[in-house]
Design an enzyme around this catalytic site. Structure first.
Site, PDB file in Angstrom:
ATOM      1  CB  CYS B  78     -13.553  40.576   4.610  1.00 51.03           C
ATOM      2  SG  CYS B  78     -13.278  39.013   3.755  1.00 51.03           S
ATOM      3  CB  ILE B  79     -12.865  36.203   8.397  1.00 58.62           C
ATOM      4  CG1 ILE B  79     -11.892  35.373   9.236  1.00 58.62           C
ATOM      5  CG2 ILE B  79     -13.561  35.334   7.344  1.00 58.62           C
ATOM      6  CD1 ILE B  79     -12.561  34.378  10.146  1.00 58.62           C
TER       7      ILE B  79
END
Lengths: 124, 130
Positions: B78-79
């Site tokens: 997840c960024i």
């Protein structure tokens, strides 16, 4: 994901709003999911019900205030919001202390049937 | 059956990280397919190319890399969770003018939509570490 049929996704938030970022991460996940045209539900249970308390003040711990964030859920068309009744009772939280007024309070038996109706459970 | 896995637990801090890897391996070895592993929350640390465990400990970054290579599994970090914890690929490092990138090979940085997509595409989504 275009062309994929819509599924019933239930997000289950079981952690207190502060002390760990899982509660915030659950919220971010369901807000992101609102863009994907799936049938979304959100269930607060166990310590997750503490997220719903109105009048939270987080000034002294440098965190974002949940009682200010949660009211955005209807703006994202997340309207199926459930709260586990027994979790509220155990923590001596009454319904009029909750920040959201459009929640459905459901008991353990109703939680079981809610879970059974879902395609996927995203537990946080 | 098509599985996806979401992991929230940091490697080494919690058994959940190891359980997720063993579960992934078991399902692949038994002929199921693993569509995606989504690393969220503290689990993003499993994707650091700088992780240097002692030789007698599991090397989770390498474990996942080998599994992804052998079975062609999508490893997505997840960024938002990654950036705030200091895990960046070269593109993000350049964007935020950081002096280094540390995303391990075989992992990809992307958004939470990849978790939702995994839930929709898979028959089962299994969560570790909540």
């Amino acid at each position: 994901m275009s062309g994929v049929p819509s599924k019933k996704l239930l997000f289950i938030s079981r952690h207190a709003p502060y002390g760990s970022s899982l509660a915030k991460d659950a919220l971010d996940a369901i807000l992101a999911a609102s863009a994907y045209e799936q049938q979304l539900g959100l269930l607060f249970m166990d310590d997750g019900v503490f997220q719903l308390l109105a009048n939270q003040n987080t000034e002294q711990i440098g965190q974002k205030n949940f009682s200010a964030i949660l009211p955005v859920l209807p703006l994202y068309e997340i309207n199926s919001i459930y709260v586990h009744y027994e979790s509220l009772i155990k923590r001596q939280i009454t319904i009029n202390e909750l920040v959201l007024d459009s929640v459905q309070i459901i008991d353990s038996k109703a939680v079981c049937s809610l879970l059974a109706q879902q395609d996927q459970l995203l537990s946080f | 059956m098509i599985f996806s896995i979401a992991i929230y637990a940091a490697p080494y801090s919690s058994q959940a990280s190891d359980s997720a890897y063993r579960f992934a391996l078991a399902l692949l070895e038994s002929g199921n397919s693993l569509y995606r592993v989504f690393f969220y929350h503290d689990a993003i640390h499993a994707a650091s190319s700088l992780a240097t465990p002692q030789q007698d400990e599991s090397h989770y970054t390498q474990n996942w890399q080998q599994l992804a290579q052998k079975y062609n599994v999508d490893l997505v970090v997840c960024i938002a969770a990654a950036l705030k914890r200091g895990l960046l690929n070269e593109q993000e490092a350049a964007r935020y003018e950081k002096h280094a990138a540390n995303l391990a090979e075989g992992f990809e940085i992307s958004g939470l939509g990849q978790l939702v997509d995994a839930a929709v595409v898979s028959d089962r989504l299994i969560t570790f570490g909540s």
